[in-house]
Enzyme design. Structure first.
Site, PDB file in Angstrom:
ATOM      1  N   ASN A   8       0.877  -1.160   0.000  1.00  0.00           N
ATOM      2  CA  ASN A   8       0.000   0.000   0.000  1.00  0.00           C
ATOM      3  C   ASN A   8       0.918   1.215   0.000  1.00  0.00           C
ATOM      4  OD1 ASN A   8      -1.644   2.179   0.540  1.00  0.00           O
ATOM      5  ND2 ASN A   8      -2.724   1.223   2.230  1.00  0.00           N
ATOM      6  N   LYS A  10       0.455   4.231   0.314  1.00  0.00           N
ATOM      7  CA  LYS A  10       0.116   5.280   1.287  1.00  0.00           C
ATOM      8  C   LYS A  10       0.600   4.938   2.694  1.00  0.00           C
ATOM      9  CE  LYS A  10      -3.863   7.008  -1.224  1.00  0.00           C
ATOM     10  NZ  LYS A  10      -5.302   7.252  -1.192  1.00  0.00           N
ATOM     11  N   CYS A  11       1.037   3.705   2.898  1.00  0.00           N
ATOM     12  CA  CYS A  11       1.474   3.237   4.217  1.00  0.00           C
ATOM     13  C   CYS A  11       2.985   3.418   4.351  1.00  0.00           C
ATOM     14  CB  CYS A  11       1.098   1.762   4.369  1.00  0.00           C
ATOM     15  SG  CYS A  11       1.813   0.966   5.822  1.00  0.00           S
ATOM     16  N   SER A  12       3.413   4.132   5.376  1.00  0.00           N
ATOM     17  CA  SER A  12       4.845   4.376   5.551  1.00  0.00           C
ATOM     18  C   SER A  12       5.620   3.085   5.811  1.00  0.00           C
ATOM     19  CB  SER A  12       5.096   5.385   6.677  1.00  0.00           C
ATOM     20  OG  SER A  12       4.651   4.872   7.913  1.00  0.00           O
ATOM     21  N   ARG A  15       6.082   1.410   2.472  1.00  0.00           N
ATOM     22  CA  ARG A  15       7.125   2.111   1.693  1.00  0.00           C
ATOM     23  C   ARG A  15       8.514   1.773   2.226  1.00  0.00           C
ATOM     24  NH1 ARG A  15       3.557   6.434   2.455  1.00  0.00           N
ATOM     25  NH2 ARG A  15       5.056   7.460   3.832  1.00  0.00           N
TER      26      ARG A  15
END
Length: 113
Positions: A8, A10-12, A15
């Site tokens: 995802n 948007k998920c730190s 990433r």
């Protein structure tokens, strides 16, 4: 070695998992599961690979996932809910021929490389 990251963007943490893999010289196949969705075969394989079963893949911070756990829902119900609402699946998940790992803590993904 083939490596797949269920990701995802948007998920730190997700990433950071991608960054960690790349720092180790691994370029994974990235599956943005919120766009692609889930299928029963993949979820069952990941549940076996992580060793936690389908309930072990639930993102407990999500209300629907917490509701399923509180109700002690059976696997068929959990699986259907994951397919219907991909967001309730924990992230990131890394899968290799050695198995699968949820990246919480992040370093857990190194165990399947």
């Amino acid at each position: 070695m083939s490596v797949t990251l269920y990701h995802n963007p948007k998920c730190s943490t997700s990433r950071k998992a991608l960054e960690l893999l790349r720092e180790r010289g691994v370029e994974p196949t990235v599956v943005e599961y919120l766009k692609a969705g889930w299928d029963a075969e993949t979820l069952n394989r990941l549940a076996r690979g992580t060793g936690g079963g389908l309930k072990g893949l639930l993102r407990k911070k999500e209300a629907k996932a917490a509701e399923l756990l509180a109700a002690d829902a059976d696997d068929a119900t959990v699986l259907a809910a994951m397919i219907e609402s991909p967001v309730i699946v924990e992230r990131p998940i890394v899968e290799t021929p050695k198995g699968a790992a949820i990246g919480r803590p992040l370093e857990a993904v190194l165990g399947v490389l």
